[in-house]
Enzyme design. Structure first.
Site, short mmCIF file in Angstrom:
data_model
loop_
_atom_site.label_atom_id
_atom_site.label_comp_id
_atom_site.label_asym_id
_atom_site.label_seq_id
_atom_site.Cartn_x
_atom_site.Cartn_y
_atom_site.Cartn_z
N GLU A 43 0.85 -1.20 0.00
CA GLU A 43 0.00 0.00 0.00
C GLU A 43 0.87 1.24 0.00
O GLU A 43 1.85 1.32 0.75
CB GLU A 43 -0.90 -0.02 1.24
CG GLU A 43 -2.35 0.28 0.96
CD GLU A 43 -3.02 -0.73 0.03
OE1 GLU A 43 -3.25 -0.37 -1.14
OE2 GLU A 43 -3.30 -1.85 0.47
N GLY A 134 -16.23 4.53 -3.91
CA GLY A 134 -15.56 5.22 -2.81
C GLY A 134 -15.23 4.33 -1.63
O GLY A 134 -15.05 4.80 -0.51
N ASP A 186 -4.18 0.83 -9.53
CA ASP A 186 -5.57 0.48 -9.80
C ASP A 186 -5.82 0.27 -11.29
O ASP A 186 -6.49 -0.68 -11.71
CB ASP A 186 -6.50 1.59 -9.29
CG ASP A 186 -6.37 1.79 -7.79
OD1 ASP A 186 -5.66 0.99 -7.14
OD2 ASP A 186 -6.97 2.74 -7.27
N TYR A 238 -3.95 11.54 1.21
CA TYR A 238 -3.15 10.80 0.24
C TYR A 238 -1.99 11.67 -0.26
O TYR A 238 -0.83 11.25 -0.28
CB TYR A 238 -4.04 10.38 -0.93
CG TYR A 238 -3.38 9.49 -1.96
CD1 TYR A 238 -3.50 8.12 -1.90
CD2 TYR A 238 -2.64 10.05 -3.01
CE1 TYR A 238 -2.91 7.31 -2.86
CE2 TYR A 238 -2.05 9.25 -3.97
CZ TYR A 238 -2.19 7.88 -3.89
OH TYR A 238 -1.60 7.09 -4.84
P1 ADP Z 1 -12.61 4.34 -5.23
O1 ADP Z 1 -11.84 4.32 -6.50
O2 ADP Z 1 -11.87 3.72 -4.08
O3 ADP Z 1 -13.98 3.74 -5.35
P2 ADP Z 1 -12.39 7.17 -5.63
O4 ADP Z 1 -12.67 8.34 -4.75
O5 ADP Z 1 -11.05 7.03 -6.22
O6 ADP Z 1 -12.82 5.87 -4.82
O7 ADP Z 1 -13.42 7.19 -6.84
C1 ADP Z 1 -14.80 7.31 -6.58
C2 ADP Z 1 -15.41 8.28 -7.59
O8 ADP Z 1 -15.40 7.70 -8.90
C3 ADP Z 1 -16.87 8.59 -7.33
O9 ADP Z 1 -17.01 9.63 -6.40
C4 ADP Z 1 -17.36 8.97 -8.71
O10 ADP Z 1 -17.00 10.30 -8.99
C5 ADP Z 1 -16.55 8.06 -9.61
N1 ADP Z 1 -17.28 6.81 -9.92
C6 ADP Z 1 -16.89 5.55 -9.63
N2 ADP Z 1 -17.78 4.63 -10.09
C7 ADP Z 1 -18.76 5.34 -10.69
C8 ADP Z 1 -19.97 4.97 -11.38
N3 ADP Z 1 -20.35 3.70 -11.51
N4 ADP Z 1 -20.73 5.96 -11.89
C9 ADP Z 1 -20.35 7.26 -11.77
N5 ADP Z 1 -19.24 7.65 -11.13
C10 ADP Z 1 -18.44 6.72 -10.60
MG MG Z 2 -10.06 5.36 -6.88
#
Ligand code: ADP
Ligand code: MG
Length: 396
Positions: A43, A134, A186, A238
């Site tokens: 990580e 998220g 990722d 981060y």
């Molecule tokens: P993680 O990648 O750990 O889930 P992040 O903060 O990096 O968290 O990314 C989450 C963001 O990605 C959400 O707030 C949104 O803006 C976008 N996102 C992810 N999946 C979707 C989805 N299926 N539809 C729309 N937006 C998405």
């Molecule tokens: Mg992410």
């Protein structure tokens, strides 16, 4: 108990095509699919030129895409109320805001920059996903890679010869268009994972290889617990950790912390920087040992490595939180071989390795403990190692 199912890909595909038709009045041409991931070890090592060992989840994001005759771009998501509409020229930095930036940023990245830019056309895009958003399980890279994969196929290109380019485009979308720092783990696992295996990635040279975990043979399962604590709440954390690592490397006069050894790290005067650097150097070593321990089917070693990693993230890197500590502690008390928080931290998910027959008991124990401690009820999922991104033409 709340379980987050990955869903039957055929069903998700069919449902998405139907929704696309309702929204845009015609069928999509292609549907790209890219998985979320859970990282088993390594990580905050990707941006330190280190090693990581993530597994692609069976949970994935799907992007249905239809080519347009003009330069208009329309994107919508079944997980979001509002969509975005603009032109190709507005897909780059300073253009789309919010979730749409992840999707259209990839169009921009594929159409610009070094190498041969692709001739990205105007498109209609509809997204659906079974990756918790998220939760530290990489829904953002899954979104970028699903859209990028669909566009590459739309242009008639072979996906396999474009996988590395898609990794780079997805990273650029997230860093340059969304403006979120990302180390590349990722996007790499979303594009390059192989079913049934973890992906060992070395960020010193960008090389990667599949590592068979032998989970089925050893009767082990990976239980992921989403604490429902949103890491987006502390976005700055981060970047601060990353800055600490760069400062530590600067003081040690090494290009990256990958080149630092334990003795050097101990010599750092600043307590905080010493602990940050110690996490990175010990974590890189733990990735190597974890690969060996899986090869040897050495459960005791795996348990020790997972816990040592958690402690390092909790105490040295300071990216854990009470919910994550509780999930890890409870998993081990309830019979897991080992457990650790996973992902960027400050919330998100924990991953625990355990014999198949302990899964229900561990998930239940975590739920009970969360009730007792007054935390929001968590959600669980089984991380059956899945494949990297794929694409389907509609009608196939
Ligand atoms: P993680 O990648 O750990 O889930 P992040 O903060 O990096 O968290 O990314 C989450 C963001 O990605 C959400 O707030 C949104 O803006 C976008 N996102 C992810 N999946 C979707 C989805 N299926 N539809 C729309 N937006 C998405
Ligand atoms: Mg992410």
């Amino acid at each position: 108990m709340a379980w987050t199912e990955s869903g039957d890909p055929d069903q998700v595909h069919r449902r998405l095509v139907r929704h696309f038709q309702d929204r845009f009045g015609a069928a999509p041409d292609v549907v790209g699919r890219a998985p979320g991931r859970v990282n088993l070890m390594g990580e905050h090592t990707d941006y330190n030129a280190g090693l990581v060992l993530p597994v692609a989840l069976p949970h994935a994001t799907f992007a249905a895409v239809r080519r347009r005759d003009d330069d208009v771009v329309r994107v919508a998501s079944l997980q979001q109320d509002s969509g975005w509409e603009g032109t190709l020229a507005g897909c780059g930095p300073g253009g789309a805001q919010g979730w749409a930036a992840y999707a259209v940023g990839v169009l921009w990245a594929l159409g610009t920059g070094a190498g041969e830019p692709l001739e990205v056309p105007g498109v209609d895009v509809l997204v659906d996903s079974t990756v918790p958003v998220g939760a530290g399980l990489s829904s953002s890279a899954a979104l970028e890679c699903a859209v990028g994969t669909a566009v590459v196929a739309l242009l008639g290109h072979d996906l396999d010869t474009h996988r590395e380019r898609l990794v780079r485009a997805a990273v650029r979308a997230e860093t340059e268009v969304v403006g979120a720092p990302t180390g590349g783990m990722d996007q790499t696992v979303a594009m390059l994972a192989e079913a049934g295996a973890a992906l060992l990635v070395d960020f010193a040279d960008g090389s990667s290889r599949a590592v068979d975990l032998g989970l089925a043979a050893s009767g082990l399962r990976l239980l992921v617990t989403d604490t429902r604590v949103s890491h987006a709440l502390v976005d700055g954390g981060y970047g601060e950790r990353r800055a600490d690592c760069e400062e530590a490397a600067r003081r040690l006069e090494v290009p990256t912390l990958r080149e630092a050894d334990a003795g050097q790290v101990d010599s750092l005067d600043d307590d905080r920087l010493r602990r940050r650097a110690r996490h990175v150097t010990t974590e890189i070593e733990r990735v190597r040992r974890t690969v060996e321990a899986f090869a040897d089917d050495d459960h005791a070693a795996l348990g020790r490595l997972l816990l040592a990693s958690h402690v390092s993230m909790r105490d040295d890197f300071e990216i854990s939180c009470p919910e994550l500590d509780t999930a890890v502690e409870t998993a081990v008390e309830a019979g897991a071989v080992g457990a650790r928080m996973t992902g960027g931290g400050f919330g998100g998910s924990a991953v625990a390795l355990m014999p198949a027959e302990r899964v229900e008991a561990v998930a239940r124990a975590i739920d009970l403990r969360f009730v007792r401690d007054g935390f929001t009820a968590p959600a669980h999922l089984l991380a059956e190692p899945g494949p990297g991104a794929s694409v389907r033409r509609v009608g196939d």
